[in-house]
Scaffold this motif. Structure first.
Motif, mmCIF file in Angstrom:
data_model
loop_
_atom_site.group_PDB
_atom_site.id
_atom_site.type_symbol
_atom_site.label_atom_id
_atom_site.label_comp_id
_atom_site.label_asym_id
_atom_site.label_seq_id
_atom_site.Cartn_x
_atom_site.Cartn_y
_atom_site.Cartn_z
ATOM 1 N N GLY A 150 14.100 8.364 8.226
ATOM 2 C CA GLY A 150 14.985 8.278 9.383
ATOM 3 C C GLY A 150 15.057 6.915 10.046
ATOM 4 O O GLY A 150 15.365 6.822 11.235
ATOM 5 N N VAL A 151 14.783 5.848 9.289
ATOM 6 C CA VAL A 151 14.952 4.492 9.840
ATOM 7 C C VAL A 151 16.222 3.932 9.197
ATOM 8 O O VAL A 151 16.426 4.113 7.999
ATOM 9 N N PRO A 152 17.105 3.251 9.990
ATOM 10 C CA PRO A 152 18.348 2.733 9.395
ATOM 11 C C PRO A 152 18.045 1.784 8.229
ATOM 12 O O PRO A 152 17.391 0.752 8.439
ATOM 13 N N PRO A 153 18.502 2.117 7.012
ATOM 14 C CA PRO A 153 18.143 1.274 5.860
ATOM 15 C C PRO A 153 18.736 -0.131 5.927
ATOM 16 O O PRO A 153 18.197 -1.050 5.327
ATOM 17 N N GLU A 154 19.814 -0.307 6.722
ATOM 18 C CA GLU A 154 20.408 -1.652 6.835
ATOM 19 C C GLU A 154 19.409 -2.622 7.460
ATOM 20 O O GLU A 154 19.559 -3.835 7.360
ATOM 21 N N GLY A 155 18.396 -2.084 8.113
ATOM 22 C CA GLY A 155 17.365 -2.916 8.735
ATOM 23 C C GLY A 155 16.737 -3.871 7.743
ATOM 24 O O GLY A 155 16.137 -4.884 8.108
ATOM 25 N N ILE A 156 16.907 -3.572 6.480
ATOM 26 C CA ILE A 156 16.353 -4.418 5.440
ATOM 27 C C ILE A 156 16.918 -5.838 5.541
ATOM 28 O O ILE A 156 16.280 -6.816 5.137
ATOM 29 N N GLY A 157 18.118 -5.938 6.174
ATOM 30 C CA GLY A 157 18.740 -7.251 6.370
ATOM 31 C C GLY A 157 17.830 -8.177 7.172
ATOM 32 O O GLY A 157 17.883 -9.402 7.046
ATOM 33 N N LEU A 158 16.989 -7.580 7.994
ATOM 34 C CA LEU A 158 16.102 -8.365 8.854
ATOM 35 C C LEU A 158 15.106 -9.179 8.032
ATOM 36 O O LEU A 158 14.694 -10.266 8.425
ATOM 37 N N ILE A 159 14.712 -8.630 6.902
ATOM 38 C CA ILE A 159 13.635 -9.294 6.165
ATOM 39 C C ILE A 159 14.128 -9.992 4.891
ATOM 40 O O ILE A 159 13.345 -10.609 4.176
ATOM 41 N N LEU A 160 15.447 -9.890 4.632
ATOM 42 C CA LEU A 160 15.949 -10.480 3.372
ATOM 43 C C LEU A 160 15.614 -11.959 3.233
ATOM 44 O O LEU A 160 15.262 -12.427 2.159
ATOM 45 N N GLY A 161 15.730 -12.682 4.363
ATOM 46 C CA GLY A 161 15.514 -14.122 4.313
ATOM 47 C C GLY A 161 14.116 -14.500 3.852
ATOM 48 O O GLY A 161 13.921 -15.515 3.181
ATOM 49 N N VAL A 162 13.136 -13.706 4.231
ATOM 50 C CA VAL A 162 11.762 -14.058 3.853
ATOM 51 C C VAL A 162 11.331 -13.323 2.591
ATOM 52 O O VAL A 162 10.215 -13.500 2.105
ATOM 53 N N ASP A 163 12.239 -12.495 2.052
ATOM 54 C CA ASP A 163 11.792 -11.656 0.944
ATOM 55 C C ASP A 163 11.364 -12.441 -0.276
ATOM 56 O O ASP A 163 10.393 -12.101 -0.928
ATOM 57 N N ARG A 164 12.097 -13.510 -0.581
ATOM 58 C CA ARG A 164 11.746 -14.235 -1.805
ATOM 59 C C ARG A 164 10.293 -14.740 -1.737
ATOM 60 O O ARG A 164 9.533 -14.618 -2.680
ATOM 61 N N PHE A 165 9.957 -15.281 -0.576
ATOM 62 C CA PHE A 165 8.593 -15.801 -0.438
ATOM 63 C C PHE A 165 7.565 -14.668 -0.557
ATOM 64 O O PHE A 165 6.572 -14.770 -1.279
ATOM 65 N N LEU A 166 7.831 -13.556 0.136
ATOM 66 C CA LEU A 166 6.887 -12.439 0.065
ATOM 67 C C LEU A 166 6.841 -11.849 -1.336
ATOM 68 O O LEU A 166 5.799 -11.386 -1.803
ATOM 69 N N ASP A 167 7.991 -11.882 -2.026
ATOM 70 C CA ASP A 167 8.061 -11.385 -3.391
ATOM 71 C C ASP A 167 7.113 -12.185 -4.289
ATOM 72 O O ASP A 167 6.399 -11.648 -5.134
ATOM 73 N N MET A 168 7.121 -13.500 -4.085
ATOM 74 C CA MET A 168 6.239 -14.354 -4.884
ATOM 75 C C MET A 168 4.777 -13.957 -4.647
ATOM 76 O O MET A 168 3.980 -13.865 -5.589
ATOM 77 N N CYS A 169 4.453 -13.690 -3.380
ATOM 78 C CA CYS A 169 3.059 -13.353 -3.072
ATOM 79 C C CYS A 169 2.704 -11.982 -3.619
ATOM 80 O O CYS A 169 1.637 -11.798 -4.210
ATOM 81 N N ARG A 170 3.590 -10.986 -3.427
ATOM 82 C CA ARG A 170 3.199 -9.639 -3.871
ATOM 83 C C ARG A 170 3.166 -9.557 -5.391
ATOM 84 O O ARG A 170 2.354 -8.836 -5.968
ATOM 85 N N THR A 171 4.054 -10.335 -6.058
ATOM 86 C CA THR A 171 4.040 -10.305 -7.522
ATOM 87 C C THR A 171 2.730 -10.890 -8.051
ATOM 88 O O THR A 171 2.176 -10.409 -9.045
ATOM 89 N N THR A 172 2.225 -11.916 -7.370
ATOM 90 C CA THR A 172 0.931 -12.480 -7.783
ATOM 91 C C THR A 172 -0.148 -11.407 -7.713
ATOM 92 O O THR A 172 -0.948 -11.243 -8.636
#
Ligand code: ASP
Length: 430
Positions: free
Chosen positions: A384-406
């Motif tokens: 029940g959280v608006p999924p569009e909220g994902i827009g909030l974190i898109l900008g930092v996602d690439r960096f976090l993606d690099m960390c979580r993939t490691t």
């Protein structure tokens, strides 16, 4: 297996690191000296972007043959169904247990620090608007992502060629597992030839990947340049609390849980382990893709950690998709962060649901850059959280993606080390 000499390899490691640092420095310099200059976009669109993409595509191109042959041969090499069952069950039990620890840590951290309460609403509105289109696309894509029973049914492909062409890695893995079991069951001179041929495919794929990896320093320069020239540190600072919580959770798993598992589960020095797996970490960090890092992880397991191939090939190929601790943690933190941000109070039962889904999501998320995002959108709508909220974190996602993939890739290597040790067949436990 044909392999580059270790000395060449060491040099490559250094070149990759130099590419990484140089790309980051060049990007940050560009961002500071010429912020928003039109030529930066031209360079990213026509030069550095395509080079990075070609590198990733070359790796992805080889993933299906590699994954298929590694799994089939890995299983066939077990010699009998009994040892496959033992190792398979150990891998499954390990994955579920360690993912559960990971998700529990991430939920605990996000509940204690509550980064979602502190986001400035004006900044958030800007970021939501900026992420708008991308977020809408992800939300739409998440509608096609199966959840629950559908996910389970879809693991069994009804057409293996279609599964391969759709890059449906879980389904391809299932087929490879099944095929490998077939090879175990039918041991005739002809199937021995077939097994040899599939091992040949594995050798060729590894050799070709060895060639592609020579391009890694350049590609990694481009990845780092694209990222830092376009975003600088700005975005990170704006979502600092959220980024810090994700990083804290990942770090607790990486430097708390993993060393304990290595020490007590495999009697392996964590320091030596981190040193020996450095190449796989850098590769995972720069490509943000577990699948693209699989060949490097396989090589590191065999040549640096000296793990028995029959176990490491099995655990790593399955793990690249199915054992993603970093992804599970990231998904947990993000869902709770956005719930806090939108003021949606999640009950303990709902948090339990999020935890369960994140553990499963760690198994079902594709090992490609941004693979988590549709899954996060799916879980958000589930609670029940608006999924569009994902827009909030898109900008930092690439960096976090690099960390979580490691963390995903190192976690697979830890799993391979522990399961090898528990199966009593590790070559050296330095
Ligand atoms: N990029 C991740 C991986 O390949 C998946 C994700 O969390 O987006 O492991």
């Amino acid at each position: 297996m044909t392999e580059a000499a270790p000395a060449t390899h060491n040099r490559l490691q250094w070149r990759i690191l130099i590419g990484f640092v140089a790309g980051l420095a060049a990007g940050l310099l560009t961002y500071t000296l010429a912020p928003g200059a039109p030529w930066v976009e031209t360079v990213v669109t026509y030069v550095t972007g395509p080079i990075g993409q070609i590198f990733l595509r070359l790796l992805f191109m080889l993933v299906i043959p590699l994954l298929f042959s590694a799994l089939v041969v890995g299983i066939a090499d077990m010699g009998e169904l009994k040892s496959l069952k033992a190792i398979g069950l150990k891998t499954l039990g390990y994955t579920v247990a360690v993912s559960a620890i990971a998700v529990a840590i991430s939920l605990a951290v996000v509940n204690v620090i509550r980064p979602g309460d502190g986001v400035d609403p004006a900044v958030a509105a800007d970021m939501l608007a900026a992420g708008g289109e991308g977020a809408a696309g992800i939300v739409a894509a998440s509608a096609n992502t199966e959840a629950g029973v559908g996910l389970l049914v879809n693991i069994v492909p009804n057409n293996i060629i279609a599964a391969m062409s759709a890059n449906d890695i879980l389904a391809v893995m299932f087929f490879a597992l099944f095929f490998g079991i077939g090879l175990l069951l039918v041991q005739t001179p002809r199937t021995a030839v077939l097994k040899d041929a599939i091992e040949g495919v594995f050798d060729v794929a590894m050799r070709l990947i060895g060639l592609v990896i020579q391009l890694a320093p350049i590609a990694i320069f481009c990845f780092m340049f694209n990222l830092s020239a376009q975003f600088g540190w700005d975005l990170l600072v704006r979502l600092a609390a959220y980024v810090a919580v994700v990083l804290l959770a990942l770090a607790l798993q990486m430097f708390g849980v993993f060393p304990l598992l290595l020490k007590f589960g495999a009697n392996k020095s964590p320091l030596a382990f981190f040193r020996q797996t450095r190449e796989a970490s850098v590769m995972a960090f720069s490509t943000a893709s577990s699948n693209a890092t699989l060949p490097t992880a396989l090589r590191v397991a065999e040549h640096e950690l000296k793990l028995p191939p029959r176990i490491s090939r099995f655990v790593l190929t399955i793990g690249a998709t199915a054992n993603q601790n970093g992804t599970a943690m990231f998904e947990g933190v993000t869902v709770l962060f956005l719930a806090q941000f939108f003021g949606v109070d999640l009950s303990l039962a709902q948090q339990g649901f999020v935890m369960l889904v994140c553990i499963l999501a760690g198994i079902g998320t594709a090992g490609v850059p941004g693979g988590s995002l549709p899954v996060v959108a799916l879980i958000l709508s589930g609670v029940g959280v608006p999924p569009e909220g994902i827009g909030l974190i898109l900008g930092v996602d690439r960096f976090l993606d690099m960390c979580r993939t490691t963390l995903n890739v190192v976690g697979d290597l830890v799993a391979a080390q522990v399961i090898s040790a528990r199966s009593g067949d590790v070559a050296a436990s330095a």
